[in-house]
Enzyme design. Structure first.
Site, PDB file in Angstrom:
ATOM      1  N   ARG A   1       1.269  -6.252  -9.940  1.00  0.00           N
ATOM      2  CA  ARG A   1       1.606  -5.404  -8.790  1.00  0.00           C
ATOM      3  C   ARG A   1       2.033  -6.772  -7.474  1.00  0.00           C
ATOM      4  O   ARG A   1       2.015  -6.282  -6.450  1.00  0.00           O
ATOM      5  CB  ARG A   1       0.720  -4.597  -8.002  1.00  0.00           C
ATOM      6  CG  ARG A   1      -0.713  -4.886  -8.049  1.00  0.00           C
ATOM      7  CD  ARG A   1      -1.360  -3.674  -7.532  1.00  0.00           C
ATOM      8  NE  ARG A   1      -2.812  -4.252  -7.129  1.00  0.00           N
ATOM      9  CZ  ARG A   1      -3.740  -3.397  -6.453  1.00  0.00           C
ATOM     10  NH1 ARG A   1      -3.265  -2.182  -6.018  1.00  0.00           N
ATOM     11  NH2 ARG A   1      -4.867  -3.739  -6.054  1.00  0.00           N
TER      12      ARG A   1
ATOM     13  N   GLU B   1      -1.856   9.615 -10.768  1.00  0.00           N
ATOM     14  CA  GLU B   1      -1.452   8.494 -11.728  1.00  0.00           C
ATOM     15  C   GLU B   1      -1.506   8.605 -13.162  1.00  0.00           C
ATOM     16  O   GLU B   1      -2.476   8.977 -13.700  1.00  0.00           O
ATOM     17  CB  GLU B   1      -2.475   7.215 -11.274  1.00  0.00           C
ATOM     18  CG  GLU B   1      -2.673   7.096  -9.929  1.00  0.00           C
ATOM     19  CD  GLU B   1      -3.954   6.390  -9.606  1.00  0.00           C
ATOM     20  OE1 GLU B   1      -4.465   6.506  -8.449  1.00  0.00           O
ATOM     21  OE2 GLU B   1      -4.381   5.413 -10.193  1.00  0.00           O
TER      22      GLU B   1
ATOM     23  N   ASP C   1     -12.101  10.568  -6.389  1.00  0.00           N
ATOM     24  CA  ASP C   1     -11.575   9.634  -7.442  1.00  0.00           C
ATOM     25  C   ASP C   1     -11.983   9.869  -8.741  1.00  0.00           C
ATOM     26  O   ASP C   1     -13.241   9.794  -9.198  1.00  0.00           O
ATOM     27  CB  ASP C   1     -12.538   8.051  -6.921  1.00  0.00           C
ATOM     28  CG  ASP C   1     -11.638   7.080  -7.406  1.00  0.00           C
ATOM     29  OD1 ASP C   1     -11.972   5.793  -7.128  1.00  0.00           O
ATOM     30  OD2 ASP C   1     -10.775   7.236  -8.518  1.00  0.00           O
TER      31      ASP C   1
ATOM     32  N   ARG D   1       1.077  -1.368   0.098  1.00  0.00           N
ATOM     33  CA  ARG D   1      -0.111  -0.141   0.180  1.00  0.00           C
ATOM     34  C   ARG D   1       0.890   1.340   0.090  1.00  0.00           C
ATOM     35  O   ARG D   1       1.664   1.714   0.797  1.00  0.00           O
ATOM     36  CB  ARG D   1      -0.914   0.110   1.086  1.00  0.00           C
ATOM     37  CG  ARG D   1      -1.637   1.284   1.250  1.00  0.00           C
ATOM     38  CD  ARG D   1      -2.860   1.377   0.107  1.00  0.00           C
ATOM     39  NE  ARG D   1      -3.738   0.299   0.459  1.00  0.00           N
ATOM     40  CZ  ARG D   1      -4.626   0.113  -0.615  1.00  0.00           C
ATOM     41  NH1 ARG D   1      -4.660   0.911  -1.543  1.00  0.00           N
ATOM     42  NH2 ARG D   1      -5.542  -0.841  -0.507  1.00  0.00           N
TER      43      ARG D   1
ATOM     44  N   HIS E   1       0.386   3.836 -10.447  1.00  0.00           N
ATOM     45  CA  HIS E   1      -0.397   4.311  -9.589  1.00  0.00           C
ATOM     46  C   HIS E   1       0.174   5.203  -8.159  1.00  0.00           C
ATOM     47  O   HIS E   1       0.001   4.606  -7.006  1.00  0.00           O
ATOM     48  CB  HIS E   1      -1.383   3.232  -8.613  1.00  0.00           C
ATOM     49  CG  HIS E   1      -2.374   3.503  -8.157  1.00  0.00           C
ATOM     50  ND1 HIS E   1      -2.533   4.152  -6.934  1.00  0.00           N
ATOM     51  CD2 HIS E   1      -3.852   2.833  -8.295  1.00  0.00           C
ATOM     52  CE1 HIS E   1      -3.852   4.221  -6.563  1.00  0.00           C
ATOM     53  NE2 HIS E   1      -4.440   3.481  -7.408  1.00  0.00           N
TER      54      HIS E   1
HETATM   55  O1  TA6 Z   1      -6.866   4.646  -8.484  1.00  0.00           O
HETATM   56  C1  TA6 Z   1      -7.897   4.929  -7.722  1.00  0.00           C
HETATM   57  C2  TA6 Z   1      -8.450   3.597  -7.553  1.00  0.00           C
HETATM   58  O2  TA6 Z   1      -8.847   2.761  -8.477  1.00  0.00           O
HETATM   59  C3  TA6 Z   1      -9.394   3.639  -6.456  1.00  0.00           C
HETATM   60  O3  TA6 Z   1     -10.960   3.513  -7.025  1.00  0.00           O
HETATM   61  C4  TA6 Z   1      -9.010   2.789  -5.282  1.00  0.00           C
HETATM   62  O4  TA6 Z   1      -9.560   1.406  -5.744  1.00  0.00           O
HETATM   63  C5  TA6 Z   1      -7.519   2.736  -5.446  1.00  0.00           C
HETATM   64  O5  TA6 Z   1      -7.466   2.568  -6.798  1.00  0.00           O
HETATM   65  C6  TA6 Z   1      -7.086   1.751  -4.533  1.00  0.00           C
HETATM   66  O6  TA6 Z   1      -7.256   0.515  -5.193  1.00  0.00           O
HETATM   67  P1  TA6 Z   1      -6.578  -0.917  -4.530  1.00  0.00           P
HETATM   68  O7  TA6 Z   1      -6.988  -1.984  -5.277  1.00  0.00           O
HETATM   69  O8  TA6 Z   1      -5.167  -0.580  -4.463  1.00  0.00           O
HETATM   70  O9  TA6 Z   1      -7.061  -0.883  -3.104  1.00  0.00           O
END
Ligand code: TA6
Length: 283
Positions: A91, A256, A197, A69, A154
């Site tokens: 990932r 991102e 978002d 994370r 991301h």
């Molecule tokens: O990039 C934004 C996003 O798509 C959000 O909708 C949220 O889900 C975030 O990514 C994190 O996703 P994850 O699967 O890493 O918890």
């Protein structure tokens, strides 16, 4: 890892352990950086004399099959929850070190590869740490049929306090609001006072993250990217994530480089595509 550790050391790279994962630690006169082989995951980028530009949760898991994370998760060969696992396999898979080099400008380059990845596709990640951080994700279609990819670098940026942050450079851009499920047009800079978002249908505009608390500006450039995603989970969503501290939403913002939603990358047999981002302090 099939690399000579002394050769890596001569290039300013040492291999550290992070739980059960191997992390390449880059140290040169311009910056330091950490890249975890699990996920091909850039964890930190610290320009000399500065604080880390990237953010990693203090609650992150470091286990097989789970994404770290924070840092720069590689979302590939799909973005979002169009398929399982969400944000693709890259990932949560182990990457291998393919090349390491110290460059004439004092920066350091590592190239990681994920082969075979999925459906005749392979991925390479190029990371260069110096006066800026450049990350490029190269997809190659080795198959004999066309392939469609969505993807994102991301990036989680470290900020002093999200309510003191402005994301500039997307004024006038249309976007899909994933919280409200509406389409809208950005008016001015993005400020944060709720879950945010958004998937912006992009140009090659330069984005600047203005942080009034840390008193710094981070410049984010993208190429090979038709979408830009801006995300902060805010209070309720942060509280629902086990690998995200309840108050950590205040410390981060995601900007991102991506090809997501409508912006799919279609690769004929033998074709390749590069998605790139460059991150640097500009004040
Ligand atoms: O990039 C934004 C996003 O798509 C959000 O909708 C949220 O889900 C975030 O990514 C994190 O996703 P994850 O699967 O890493 O918890």
């Amino acid at each position: 890892m099939n690399f000579d550790l002394s050769d890596l050391k001569n290039k300013g790279i040492q291999v550290n352990a992070l739980h059960d994962f191997s992390v390449l630690h880059i140290e040169n006169e311009l910056a330091s950086a950490d890249i975890c082989l699990h996920g091909g995951h850039v964890l930190s980028y610290v320009p000399a004399g500065e604080k880390d530009l990237l953010w990693v949760s203090r609650h992150s898991l470091y286990t097989e099959g789970k994404a770290i994370r924070g840092g720069i998760p590689v979302c590939w060969p799909w973005f979002g929850s169009v398929k399982s696992p969400a944000h693709g396999v890259a990932r949560i898979r182990n990457w291998s070190l393919k090349k390491a080099a110290s460059e004439a400008d004092g920066s350091t380059t590592v190239v990681l590869s994920l082969e075979p990845a999925a459906e005749g596709l392979s991925a390479e990640l190029y990371v260069n740490a110096g006066s800026s951080l450049r990350v490029e994700l190269k997809t190659v279609n080795h198959g004999n049929v066309s392939a469609t990819v969505t993807e994102a670098l991301h990036t989680y940026f470290s900020v002093g306090d999200i309510e003191g942050v402005q994301v500039c450079g997307l004024d006038g851009m249309s976007y899909s609001d994933k919280v409200l499920n509406t389409e809208a047009v950005q008016c001015g800079s993005i400020v944060f006072d709720r879950e945010t978002d958004r998937v912006y249908d992009d140009t090659d505009s330069v984005i600047v993250i203005r942080d009034s608390v840390l008193n710094r500006k981070i410049c984010v450039e993208r190429w090979g990217s038709n979408s830009t995603i801006v995300w902060n989970p805010w209070i309720e969503k942060a509280a629902k994530m086990a690998d995200f501290g309840n108050d950590e939403y205040r410390e981060m913002v995601c900007v991102e480089a991506a090809n997501a939603g409508r912006d799919k990358v279609c690769l004929p047999p033998g074709a390749s595509h590069i998605l790139g981002t460059r991150i640097r302090l500009i004040g």
